[in-house]
Write an enzyme that holds these catalytic residues in place. Structure first.
Site, PDB file in Angstrom:
ATOM      1  N   HIS A 132      30.342  -7.821  28.474  1.00  0.00           N
ATOM      2  CA  HIS A 132      31.144  -8.888  29.098  1.00  0.00           C
ATOM      3  C   HIS A 132      31.815  -9.824  28.093  1.00  0.00           C
ATOM      4  O   HIS A 132      32.743 -10.532  28.468  1.00  0.00           O
ATOM      5  CB  HIS A 132      30.284  -9.757  30.022  1.00  0.00           C
ATOM      6  N   ALA A 133      31.325  -9.881  26.861  1.00  0.00           N
ATOM      7  CA  ALA A 133      31.890 -10.867  25.927  1.00  0.00           C
ATOM      8  C   ALA A 133      33.373 -10.579  25.688  1.00  0.00           C
ATOM      9  O   ALA A 133      33.789  -9.426  25.586  1.00  0.00           O
ATOM     10  CB  ALA A 133      31.122 -10.846  24.608  1.00  0.00           C
TER      11      ALA A 133
END
Ligand SMILES: [Zn+2]
Length: 383
Positions: A132-133
């Site tokens: 997700h980063a």
């Protein structure tokens, strides 16, 4: 001396990626998967696993290939403070040493990629998969995006990469990171973004520019299980991967789609994960000379995460896969109790009950038809 069939990347310091008590994400359950594998193939014996246990944090210049310098400085400052802070809107706290801890997980993915490129056998990095980063921000428990960084490295080295993601959540950081890349095929199965974080990953999101038609999103409704995932996976993944002809495959193997997971509402069983592992391994051997990096990902039910990821390790290394009813090693069960604070399961069998599924053949036809329209490609059913 046997040639190792799988490189297993696990440094005990991965456990330092720790948001503190009460936070749902913990490397401890990934560590338990590794300890279970260690019972089957001890690190001090010449066996099917190449144990890689000393992984330094990834250097700044590697992190900068995906993340912005300002964001790296922000994380570094948060990690130098005494207490906790927030790196995103609320899910992902900073903690002392968070920069090094997150960078070490990137180092693990980077080592895993190097090893599979070098040896043409799979690498397994159960501590990674922080999909997700984003380049400029943390998101969803992910500080640095280890999978995006190694997908980018492979693409820069003139390699076509197939990235497959079976985490319950859409791998938004990776997909948007390579949305216009013609070198990255991204296939992502996840719970429908209208019902789950991060709210993205729809069939109409198919890529742009050189990447047009190479981003494939397969959203499943809450309650969907093996009966939804497996026929779609068999129907969609092999033809896409074969026609793309990747030189390496990366599989993000989140376990939060498992029935009973605390954060998502899918109902996959261990049998589905085992079949995904076998199919992806077979594809890697068929089209990518065995080059495959498998990472962990989400997963918030320790008894599932530890056993599913350990079983993945046995499949990827061609070890005999433990029978469902076979007992778990007593020393491992003791450690499980110490780490999780609950009595460990007795056997490999996960008896968690599934609810009746709402998924029907018509749902599969409808979703496949939508994908065919968006991608301009046909996915005939096997029958
Ligand atoms: Zn997830």
């Amino acid at each position: 001396m046997t040639r190792p069939a799988l490189s297993l990347v696990w440094d005990e310091r991965f456990r330092q990626y720790d948001f503190g008590p009460g936070h749902p994400f913990t490397e401890q359950s990934r560590g338990l998967a590794v300890r279970l594998l260690a019972q089957l193939a001890p690190p001090d014996e010449a066996g099917p696993l190449r144990w890689v246990d000393d992984v330094p944090p990834a250097p700044r210049d590697l992190l900068e290939t995906f993340h912005r310098a300002e964001y790296l400085a922000f994380v570094e400052a948060a990690g130098a403070m005494d207490g906790s802070s927030l790196l995103d809107a609320g899910d992902t706290p900073g903690f002392p040493g968070c920069y090094e801890a997150a960078a070490r997980l990137v180092g693990g993915a980077d080592r895993g990629l190097s090893l599979t490129l070098e040896h043409s056998v799979p690498s397994f990095h159960p501590g990674g998969g922080l999909h997700h980063a984003h380049p400029d921000r943390a998101s969803g428990f992910c500080i640095f995006n280890d999978v995006a960084i190694v997908v980018g490295r492979a693409a820069r080295e003139h390699r076509r990469v197939a990235y497959i993601d079976v985490d319950a959540h859409h791998g938004d950081g990776v997909m948007y990171g390579f949305y216009d890349s013609g070198r990255v095929l991204d296939i992502d199965f996840h719970q429908d973004g209208r019902t789950l974080f991060p709210g993205t990953g729809f069939p109409a999101e198919t890529g742009r520019g050189d990447g047009a038609g190479l981003k494939v999103n397969v959203p499943l409704p809450p309650g969907a299980g093996d009966e939804a995932l497996l026929p779609l996976f068999r129907r969609i993944v092999p033809p896409l991967v074969r026609s793309f002809r990747p030189e390496v495959i990366v599989l993000q193997h989140g376990v939060d789609g498992h029935v009973g997971d605390a954060l998502a509402q899918l109902q996959y069983t261990p049998a589905a994960y085992a079949e995904v592992d076998r199919l992806v391994l077979q594809l890697a051997q068929e089209v990518a000379q065995g080059r495959l990096l498998v990472t962990g990902g989400g997963g918030y039910r320790p008894e599932s995460v530890s056993r599913v990821l350990a079983r993945a390790g046995t499949i990827l290394s061609n070890m005999p896969t433990p029978e469902d009813g076979s007992p778990l090693p007593p020393p491992w069960r003791v450690e499980y109790f110490e780490v999780v604070g609950e009595v460990a399961p007795l056997t490999w069998e996960d008896r968690s009950a599934t609810e009746r599924t709402e998924w029907r053949t018509e749902d599969e036809q409808k979703l496949v038809a939508e994908l065919e329209t968006e991608l301009g490609q046909r996915f005939p059913s096997a029958s």
